[in-house]
Design a protein around this motif. Structure first.
Motif, short mmCIF file in Angstrom:
data_model
loop_
_atom_site.label_atom_id
_atom_site.label_comp_id
_atom_site.label_asym_id
_atom_site.label_seq_id
_atom_site.Cartn_x
_atom_site.Cartn_y
_atom_site.Cartn_z
N THR A 58 40.92 52.53 49.03
CA THR A 58 42.13 51.75 49.28
C THR A 58 43.28 52.24 48.40
O THR A 58 44.40 52.41 48.87
N ILE A 59 42.99 52.47 47.12
CA ILE A 59 44.02 52.94 46.19
C ILE A 59 44.56 54.30 46.64
O ILE A 59 45.76 54.56 46.61
N SER A 60 43.65 55.16 47.07
CA SER A 60 44.04 56.51 47.47
C SER A 60 44.89 56.53 48.74
O SER A 60 45.81 57.32 48.85
N LEU A 61 44.58 55.67 49.69
CA LEU A 61 45.18 55.78 51.01
C LEU A 61 46.20 54.71 51.39
O LEU A 61 46.98 54.90 52.31
N ASN A 62 46.19 53.59 50.70
CA ASN A 62 47.11 52.51 51.05
C ASN A 62 48.37 52.62 50.19
O ASN A 62 48.32 52.43 48.98
N ASP A 63 49.50 52.87 50.83
CA ASP A 63 50.72 53.07 50.05
C ASP A 63 51.34 51.77 49.56
O ASP A 63 52.38 51.77 48.89
N ASN A 64 50.70 50.63 49.85
CA ASN A 64 51.17 49.34 49.33
C ASN A 64 50.48 48.97 48.02
O ASN A 64 50.77 47.91 47.46
N ILE A 65 49.56 49.80 47.55
CA ILE A 65 48.82 49.53 46.32
C ILE A 65 49.31 50.48 45.23
O ILE A 65 49.24 51.69 45.38
N ALA A 66 49.78 49.90 44.14
CA ALA A 66 50.22 50.70 42.99
C ALA A 66 49.01 51.06 42.13
O ALA A 66 47.99 50.37 42.16
N ILE A 67 49.13 52.13 41.36
CA ILE A 67 48.02 52.58 40.52
C ILE A 67 47.63 51.49 39.52
O ILE A 67 46.44 51.30 39.25
N ALA A 68 48.58 50.74 39.00
CA ALA A 68 48.26 49.67 38.03
C ALA A 68 47.38 48.61 38.68
O ALA A 68 46.44 48.10 38.05
N GLU A 69 47.67 48.28 39.93
CA GLU A 69 46.84 47.30 40.65
C GLU A 69 45.44 47.85 40.88
O GLU A 69 44.44 47.14 40.72
N GLY A 70 45.35 49.11 41.24
CA GLY A 70 44.06 49.73 41.48
C GLY A 70 43.22 49.82 40.22
O GLY A 70 42.02 49.51 40.24
N VAL A 71 43.83 50.23 39.13
CA VAL A 71 43.10 50.33 37.86
C VAL A 71 42.67 48.93 37.41
O VAL A 71 41.57 48.76 36.87
N THR A 72 43.49 47.94 37.65
CA THR A 72 43.11 46.56 37.34
C THR A 72 41.87 46.16 38.13
O THR A 72 40.93 45.56 37.58
N CYS A 73 41.83 46.51 39.39
CA CYS A 73 40.67 46.24 40.24
C CYS A 73 39.43 46.94 39.68
O CYS A 73 38.37 46.33 39.54
N PHE A 74 39.55 48.21 39.35
CA PHE A 74 38.44 48.96 38.74
C PHE A 74 37.95 48.26 37.48
O PHE A 74 36.76 48.07 37.26
N ALA A 75 38.91 47.90 36.62
CA ALA A 75 38.57 47.28 35.33
C ALA A 75 37.83 45.97 35.54
O ALA A 75 36.85 45.69 34.84
N ILE A 76 38.27 45.17 36.48
CA ILE A 76 37.59 43.89 36.75
C ILE A 76 36.16 44.13 37.24
O ILE A 76 35.23 43.49 36.77
N LEU A 77 35.99 45.06 38.17
CA LEU A 77 34.64 45.35 38.69
C LEU A 77 33.72 45.90 37.60
O LEU A 77 32.57 45.46 37.47
N VAL A 78 34.22 46.82 36.79
CA VAL A 78 33.41 47.39 35.70
C VAL A 78 33.12 46.31 34.65
O VAL A 78 31.99 46.21 34.16
N PHE A 79 34.11 45.48 34.34
CA PHE A 79 33.90 44.39 33.38
C PHE A 79 32.86 43.40 33.91
O PHE A 79 31.98 42.95 33.15
N MET A 80 32.94 43.05 35.18
CA MET A 80 31.95 42.13 35.77
C MET A 80 30.54 42.74 35.68
O MET A 80 29.58 42.05 35.34
N GLN A 81 30.44 44.04 35.96
CA GLN A 81 29.14 44.71 35.87
C GLN A 81 28.65 44.69 34.44
O GLN A 81 27.47 44.44 34.18
N TYR A 82 29.54 44.91 33.48
CA TYR A 82 29.19 44.88 32.06
C TYR A 82 28.69 43.49 31.67
O TYR A 82 27.66 43.35 30.99
N ILE A 83 29.40 42.45 32.07
CA ILE A 83 29.02 41.07 31.73
C ILE A 83 27.67 40.72 32.35
O ILE A 83 26.81 40.13 31.69
N ILE A 84 27.46 41.08 33.61
CA ILE A 84 26.19 40.79 34.27
C ILE A 84 25.04 41.47 33.54
O ILE A 84 24.00 40.86 33.29
N THR A 85 25.21 42.74 33.19
CA THR A 85 24.13 43.44 32.49
C THR A 85 23.95 42.89 31.07
O THR A 85 22.83 42.80 30.59
N TRP A 86 25.04 42.50 30.41
CA TRP A 86 24.95 41.90 29.08
C TRP A 86 24.14 40.61 29.15
O TRP A 86 23.25 40.38 28.32
#
Length: 174
Positions: A58-86
């Protein structure tokens, strides 16, 4: 149907830049989250991986998504994965909720065919796992376990079902 093959060089450049930035950001976030993020997958890990892939596309192909929004999405998903494993490492019940338990498929040469059917494991998969371990007869195996990652583990020798390595394995009703 216009612009089906090409819209503009500006759009192509945007895809190149966004994909590069998203890729670098995702690699960075995965690296700082630790090795567990890249380990063998259980169901939760699989869902996070699919979500990261979808977000990346979505970040790569959707021109309505800014890189900051995409990185925020990545960070949330990685953080959720970190919390679940913790939580999984610290609370056994939580780990069972997320991952389930390994399941005993064979014990001391007795194959639990009802469990094989329930778990959708073909006997050929058992034979394949035995061959990989250099075992030619299932009677030479003390236990076969279906792990939470979907791997099949073969234990050539165990003392009994209460052995330390068998502690969290779901046993047959037999």
């Amino acid at each position: 149907m216009e612009n089906i093959f090409f819209t503009s060089w500006e759009n192509v450049a945007r895809v190149i830049i966004m994909t590069f930035l998203a890729y670098v950001s995702l690699i960075f976030l995965i690296r700082i989250s630790g090795k567990r993020t890249l380990s063998k997958m259980n169901a939760f890990d699989f869902v996070v991986t699919i979500a990261l892939g979808s977000a990346f596309a979505t970040i790569s192909l959707n021109d309505n998504i800014a890189i900051a929004e995409g990185v925020t999405c990545f960070a949330i998903l990685v953080f959720m994965q970190y919390i679940i494993t913790w939580l999984s490492v610290r609370f056994r019940g939580f780990k069972k909720l997320i991952s389930g338990n390994p399941i005993l498929l064979l014990y001391k040469g007795e194959l639990y065919e009802d469990i094989l059917k329930q778990e959708r494991i073909a006997i050929d998969e058992i034979y394949l796992s035995a061959r990989k371990e250099g075992i030619d007869n299932l009677n030479d195996i003390d236990a076969i376990v279906l792990e939470t990652t979907g791997d099949i583990s073969i234990m050539k020798k165990i003392s009994n079902k209460e052995a330390e390595a068998m502690k969290d394995v779901k046993m047959s009703d037999s």
